[in-house]
Scaffold this active site. Sequence first.
Site, PDB file in Angstrom:
ATOM      1  N   ASP A  21      16.203 -52.164 -66.296  1.00 33.22           N
ATOM      2  CA  ASP A  21      15.940 -53.352 -67.104  1.00 33.22           C
ATOM      3  C   ASP A  21      16.320 -54.668 -66.427  1.00 33.22           C
ATOM      4  OD1 ASP A  21      18.656 -52.840 -67.272  1.00 33.22           O
ATOM      5  OD2 ASP A  21      18.649 -52.434 -69.429  1.00 33.22           O
ATOM      6  N   ASP A  49      31.581 -45.644 -68.478  1.00 34.29           N
ATOM      7  CA  ASP A  49      30.914 -44.419 -68.024  1.00 34.29           C
ATOM      8  C   ASP A  49      30.475 -44.589 -66.576  1.00 34.29           C
ATOM      9  OD1 ASP A  49      30.787 -43.091 -70.711  1.00 34.29           O
ATOM     10  OD2 ASP A  49      29.495 -44.823 -71.148  1.00 34.29           O
ATOM     11  N   ASP A  94      27.372 -43.373 -64.154  1.00 33.40           N
ATOM     12  CA  ASP A  94      26.053 -42.750 -64.108  1.00 33.40           C
ATOM     13  C   ASP A  94      25.619 -42.569 -62.659  1.00 33.40           C
ATOM     14  OD1 ASP A  94      25.967 -42.805 -66.876  1.00 33.40           O
ATOM     15  OD2 ASP A  94      24.954 -44.752 -66.940  1.00 33.40           O
TER      16      ASP A  94
END
Length: 443
Positions: free
Chosen positions: A145, A66, A68
Amino acid sequence: MSPSERPGAPKPLACKIYPRPEHNISRSQISENALKVLYRLKKAGFEAYLVGGCVRDLLLGREPKDFDVATNASPEQVKNTFRNCRLIGRRFRLAHVYFGREIIEVATFRGSDSEDAERQLVHEDGRLLRDNVFGTIEEDVWRRDFTVNSLYYNIRDFSVVDYTGGMEDHGAAILKLIGDPESRYREDPVRMLRAVRFAVKLGFAIHPDTEKPIFDMAELLRSIPAARLFDESLKLFLSGYGLQTFELLRHYGLFAVLFPDSDRCLATEDHDFPRLFVATALQNSDNRIAEGKTVTPYFLLAAFLWEPLQLEVKTQLQQGENETFAYQNAANQVLKRQIKVTSIPKRITQSMREVWLLQSRFSKRVGARPFRLLSHPRFRAAYDFLLLRAQTGDADSELAEWWTQFQRADETEQKRMTRPAKKSRKKRRPKQSRPKSTNTEAT
């Protein structure tokens, strides 16, 4: 409050810019639709960056799953910029821009402070329940994160922007949390699962400071909604690295939280059967994914819970139930307990039940029963499950071989294979004539 003053935030690093000659990311590797989103946001006067896993994977020379995008445009501004856009999410509002089957996710930079209490909600244990506080890229970076997931590809000059030393960690193959690990795990305990998944997928080592708290904080996963843990479980075990992931999850005590019944069986394994059965199922799934074949979640989950099912069946039989009801009741009990932890959808639990319950029918090889079993919609999965059992010593290898031959045989041979065995007739001994009895009456 500045990013560096945020609780758990690391000591700020000077932003380092890696110009195009100092990295290997090329626009030819980026989705055309992602480039359209980046360029249109830039044209509208907004900042626009590729961010997260796609940048990390591009640097590794891998094709991202993907793409983003992060921007300073609000979700509503993104929606006004793209007609093919829909806003989603409650915990954090996101914009999805649709290009046929491809979706480009656009997130507004997240802030590090909470002046508006209604827009940020924190549970007493430290978990973020809702987080719609927007900010700048300098604030956004501390909300991500791992350092290797916090790299930004700038469409304006094709540079990579690094605030956390992520490029150095990327080069050293180190997975390191941004900020204080304990605080970050309390914010979202699922980060422990992500640490394992990324470490295995990328072949990175987990930094000691990131690794150490996991052993003591695994129980925090019990506070996560069961539906989310189910989704995370699929990512963990259906990524093509299931066996390595399983071993690492057990090492940190995380598997025991996700599959408590299965872990108890593994802890009391007899002749290594439960572990070998689960490990073989995972390896077979990894092999299929590597070959580009499909993998069904219900098959793997049925393997995880097979040994707990057998123990429950044994209990049911000892209580006087017949075999059919024993398996049905056992399946109900095992699935009921597991669903409380990982909310497995009904369509998957139904397939798991069928695979389990069909196992007892493989032993019936006479008459019409084998033909009825062969036509069952779940026959192939149940047969593969039988082969797995035979491979690990849980089922008779002769039985598995018979079913393999039965499928390959033509109709005439199948009828011969399912014919009842002829009973040998015993020779009847010839009748011996009895001597005539003499009946004398007393005179």
